[in-house]
Scaffold this motif. Sequence first.
Motif, PDB file in Angstrom:
ATOM      1  N   GLY A 241       7.231  71.286   2.247  1.00 24.25           N
ATOM      2  CA  GLY A 241       7.755  71.633   3.560  1.00 24.25           C
ATOM      3  C   GLY A 241       8.729  72.792   3.512  1.00 24.25           C
ATOM      4  N   PHE A 242       9.564  72.831   2.480  1.00 21.71           N
ATOM      5  CA  PHE A 242      10.580  73.873   2.335  1.00 21.71           C
ATOM      6  C   PHE A 242       9.946  75.252   2.182  1.00 21.71           C
ATOM      7  CE2 PHE A 242      13.366  76.390  -0.502  1.00 21.71           C
ATOM      8  CZ  PHE A 242      14.503  76.459   0.291  1.00 21.71           C
ATOM      9  N   ILE A 243       8.967  75.359   1.311  1.00 21.38           N
ATOM     10  CA  ILE A 243       8.332  76.659   1.064  1.00 21.38           C
ATOM     11  C   ILE A 243       7.519  77.107   2.276  1.00 21.38           C
ATOM     12  CG2 ILE A 243       6.504  77.790  -0.261  1.00 21.38           C
ATOM     13  CD1 ILE A 243       7.596  76.574  -2.750  1.00 21.38           C
ATOM     14  N   PHE A 244       6.771  76.194   2.878  1.00 20.85           N
ATOM     15  CA  PHE A 244       5.940  76.597   4.016  1.00 20.85           C
ATOM     16  C   PHE A 244       6.804  77.061   5.187  1.00 20.85           C
ATOM     17  CE2 PHE A 244       3.216  76.046   7.726  1.00 20.85           C
ATOM     18  CZ  PHE A 244       2.066  76.691   7.292  1.00 20.85           C
ATOM     19  N   ALA A 245       7.888  76.346   5.476  1.00 25.37           N
ATOM     20  CA  ALA A 245       8.768  76.750   6.572  1.00 25.37           C
ATOM     21  C   ALA A 245       9.446  78.084   6.275  1.00 25.37           C
ATOM     22  CB  ALA A 245       9.822  75.672   6.823  1.00 25.37           C
ATOM     23  N   GLY A 246       9.839  78.296   5.020  1.00 23.32           N
ATOM     24  CA  GLY A 246      10.444  79.565   4.643  1.00 23.32           C
ATOM     25  C   GLY A 246       9.504  80.729   4.868  1.00 23.32           C
ATOM     26  N   TRP A 247       8.221  80.518   4.589  1.00 19.66           N
ATOM     27  CA  TRP A 247       7.234  81.566   4.834  1.00 19.66           C
ATOM     28  C   TRP A 247       7.066  81.820   6.333  1.00 19.66           C
ATOM     29  CZ3 TRP A 247       4.001  85.324   5.261  1.00 19.66           C
ATOM     30  CH2 TRP A 247       2.851  85.214   6.051  1.00 19.66           C
ATOM     31  N   VAL A 248       7.004  80.766   7.126  1.00 25.54           N
ATOM     32  CA  VAL A 248       6.727  80.900   8.557  1.00 25.54           C
ATOM     33  C   VAL A 248       7.794  81.739   9.257  1.00 25.54           C
ATOM     34  CG1 VAL A 248       6.663  79.607  10.732  1.00 25.54           C
ATOM     35  CG2 VAL A 248       5.314  78.829   8.781  1.00 25.54           C
TER      36      VAL A 248
ATOM     37  N   ARG B  44       9.407  84.169   8.220  1.00 30.40           N
ATOM     38  CA  ARG B  44       9.348  85.606   7.874  1.00 30.40           C
ATOM     39  C   ARG B  44       8.061  86.277   8.360  1.00 30.40           C
ATOM     40  NH1 ARG B  44      14.304  86.805   5.337  1.00 30.40           N
ATOM     41  NH2 ARG B  44      13.683  88.823   6.172  1.00 30.40           N
ATOM     42  N   ILE B  45       7.238  85.566   9.097  1.00 28.47           N
ATOM     43  CA  ILE B  45       5.992  86.161   9.590  1.00 28.47           C
ATOM     44  C   ILE B  45       6.251  87.418  10.424  1.00 28.47           C
ATOM     45  CG2 ILE B  45       4.035  85.790  11.154  1.00 28.47           C
ATOM     46  CD1 ILE B  45       3.811  82.959  10.065  1.00 28.47           C
ATOM     47  N   PRO B  46       7.252  87.430  11.341  1.00 25.64           N
ATOM     48  CA  PRO B  46       7.488  88.679  12.093  1.00 25.64           C
ATOM     49  C   PRO B  46       7.792  89.879  11.199  1.00 25.64           C
ATOM     50  CG  PRO B  46       8.623  86.834  13.128  1.00 25.64           C
ATOM     51  CD  PRO B  46       8.105  86.337  11.813  1.00 25.64           C
ATOM     52  N   ASP B  47       8.548  89.656  10.130  1.00 25.72           N
ATOM     53  CA  ASP B  47       8.864  90.759   9.219  1.00 25.72           C
ATOM     54  C   ASP B  47       7.617  91.240   8.480  1.00 25.72           C
ATOM     55  OD1 ASP B  47      11.893  90.736   9.433  1.00 25.72           O
ATOM     56  OD2 ASP B  47      11.506  88.679   8.850  1.00 25.72           O
ATOM     57  N   ILE B  48       6.767  90.303   8.081  1.00 18.51           N
ATOM     58  CA  ILE B  48       5.532  90.677   7.390  1.00 18.51           C
ATOM     59  C   ILE B  48       4.609  91.429   8.346  1.00 18.51           C
ATOM     60  CG2 ILE B  48       3.538  89.805   6.128  1.00 18.51           C
ATOM     61  CD1 ILE B  48       6.208  89.482   4.683  1.00 18.51           C
ATOM     62  N   LYS B  49       4.572  91.027   9.611  1.00 17.80           N
ATOM     63  CA  LYS B  49       3.760  91.737  10.604  1.00 17.80           C
ATOM     64  C   LYS B  49       4.214  93.187  10.722  1.00 17.80           C
ATOM     65  CE  LYS B  49       2.411  91.696  15.489  1.00 17.80           C
ATOM     66  NZ  LYS B  49       2.768  93.095  15.723  1.00 17.80           N
ATOM     67  N   ALA B  50       5.526  93.377  10.816  1.00 20.96           N
ATOM     68  CA  ALA B  50       6.047  94.738  10.936  1.00 20.96           C
ATOM     69  C   ALA B  50       5.752  95.558   9.686  1.00 20.96           C
ATOM     70  CB  ALA B  50       7.557  94.688  11.184  1.00 20.96           C
TER      71      ALA B  50
ATOM     72  N   GLY C 268      18.544  87.979   8.931  1.00 22.94           N
ATOM     73  CA  GLY C 268      19.136  89.253   9.303  1.00 22.94           C
ATOM     74  C   GLY C 268      19.800  89.997   8.173  1.00 22.94           C
ATOM     75  N   SER C 269      20.064  89.304   7.074  1.00 21.82           N
ATOM     76  CA  SER C 269      20.805  89.948   5.982  1.00 21.82           C
ATOM     77  C   SER C 269      20.000  90.111   4.704  1.00 21.82           C
ATOM     78  CB  SER C 269      22.062  89.120   5.666  1.00 21.82           C
ATOM     79  OG  SER C 269      21.718  87.785   5.332  1.00 21.82           O
ATOM     80  N   LEU C 270      18.850  89.479   4.631  1.00 16.97           N
ATOM     81  CA  LEU C 270      18.056  89.528   3.393  1.00 16.97           C
ATOM     82  C   LEU C 270      16.626  89.898   3.748  1.00 16.97           C
ATOM     83  CD1 LEU C 270      18.887  88.899   0.428  1.00 16.97           C
ATOM     84  CD2 LEU C 270      17.797  86.676   0.702  1.00 16.97           C
ATOM     85  N   SER C 271      16.052  90.810   3.005  1.00 20.47           N
ATOM     86  CA  SER C 271      14.678  91.232   3.283  1.00 20.47           C
ATOM     87  C   SER C 271      13.705  90.100   2.992  1.00 20.47           C
ATOM     88  CB  SER C 271      14.319  92.452   2.436  1.00 20.47           C
ATOM     89  OG  SER C 271      14.213  92.081   1.067  1.00 20.47           O
ATOM     90  N   ALA C 272      12.513  90.214   3.585  1.00 16.19           N
ATOM     91  CA  ALA C 272      11.479  89.213   3.342  1.00 16.19           C
ATOM     92  C   ALA C 272      11.102  89.156   1.870  1.00 16.19           C
ATOM     93  CB  ALA C 272      10.248  89.515   4.191  1.00 16.19           C
ATOM     94  N   THR C 273      11.099  90.305   1.203  1.00 15.44           N
ATOM     95  CA  THR C 273      10.756  90.333  -0.225  1.00 15.44           C
ATOM     96  C   THR C 273      11.735  89.506  -1.040  1.00 15.44           C
ATOM     97  OG1 THR C 273       9.798  92.545   0.010  1.00 15.44           O
ATOM     98  CG2 THR C 273      10.383  91.820  -2.220  1.00 15.44           C
ATOM     99  N   TRP C 274      13.031  89.708  -0.800  1.00 15.28           N
ATOM    100  CA  TRP C 274      14.030  88.937  -1.548  1.00 15.28           C
ATOM    101  C   TRP C 274      14.004  87.467  -1.163  1.00 15.28           C
ATOM    102  CZ3 TRP C 274      16.561  89.807  -5.812  1.00 15.28           C
ATOM    103  CH2 TRP C 274      16.759  91.127  -6.236  1.00 15.28           C
ATOM    104  N   HIS C 275      13.866  87.197   0.118  1.00 18.77           N
ATOM    105  CA  HIS C 275      13.861  85.804   0.577  1.00 18.77           C
ATOM    106  C   HIS C 275      12.711  85.014  -0.045  1.00 18.77           C
ATOM    107  CE1 HIS C 275      13.380  82.845   4.217  1.00 18.77           C
ATOM    108  NE2 HIS C 275      13.763  82.236   3.122  1.00 18.77           N
TER     109      HIS C 275
END
Length: 406
Positions: free
Chosen positions: A39-46, A48-54, A174-181
């Motif tokens: 649950g933790f990993i899947f929610a963390g991915w979800v 960041r979907i807007p950032d991955i879209k951009a 807002g403070s950490l990029s999707a790559t780092w997160h």
Amino acid sequence: MPTLNKIRAALPVSRRDSATAPALTRLRIALTAFFALDGFIFAGWVVRIPDIKAQTGASHGALGLALLAVSAGAVATMMLTGRLCNRFGTRPVTVAAGVLLSLSVALPPLTHSALALGLVLLVFGAGYGGINVAMNSAAVELIAVLRRQVMPSFHAAFSLGGMVGAGIGALIAGSLSATWHLSLLTVAGLAITAAAAPTLLRGAPQLDSAATETEESAPAPRLTGRIRLLIILLGLVVLCSSYGEGSMADWSALHFKESLHAGPGLAAASYSVFALAMTIGRLCGTAVVERLGPTRTLAGGGAAAAAGMLVGSLAPNPWLAIAGFALTGLGLANIFPVTIARAGTLAGPSGIAMASTFGYGGMLLGPTVIGFLAEWTSLRVALTTIALLAAVSATVAYTTRNAVRT
């Protein structure tokens, strides 16, 4: 893999009395960690979907197709995972799937097109589908030795892991990029897997002895025509439940905004109330199942969800709709875990894989059907289909009560 009832039959009375031994407790904690990890990993991915879209520059349609790859990878992997569990054991496959899930979540930020994103999400979906089948299969084995209906507590850990993952993601978005997160999610996932894997792989004497005795005295379960039909019926129950879960995630806030003219805060809170009610329902699930039994839990849960969703979709004001959403969450909370346990009782990992595949079908089907129906009628009317399918799940669960005993 021996089914739940066969494992129970293989346990002598003295061994059953030791089912609360520390080894079993440690094993339960380790398995709970994998549910929370999922649950933790899947929610963390979800989140960041807007950032991955951009980052990929994908259109809404292209992103939708890429996201579909998660479910495609999961569904394609589930039946294979069931066979791997039968051959290598549920616990080693759980650990392997945990590693794959943890590694693959770091891949989406590395892509720069919708096509590449879809390809890596196939891998992520494979890890997600694999761990769901394997850890639920391991849980069914443990339930047989514990002689307690603890499956809802495992799924409560999944829900809690998802809430924590989404909360942390929202705080650092807002403070950490999707790559780092997502890279940190990989590190956290591998660390949790490394910490829990030794206990899970070591197992417990009661569980291992029971499995060995059962394998020596009884053949592996086969999916006969009757068993396959029962699994399909149980899969229908899971599909109806997942239809509601998936639809609520996608459409609840929009319903509050458009149908009830609620403000942004209340609209956002609508799904949070539903998710919190589901988590509470699962935390109380073991006590509920032990008191009412699986059949009444499923039938009552489906009926409660149907009533709650009728209120939630047709209520004239937001506060009454919030109450309906809460009742819907409580009703749906234990349908998936209890039904999956029943499927495992009938046919081990293969049964769990089949039922889980239906569940993913419901997750895919629900939001799409709601969208089309909302276009033809209204969102209020479309959401009543959640109530209809919840009633169907209650009916099917009740009519199959004599065919499955857990």
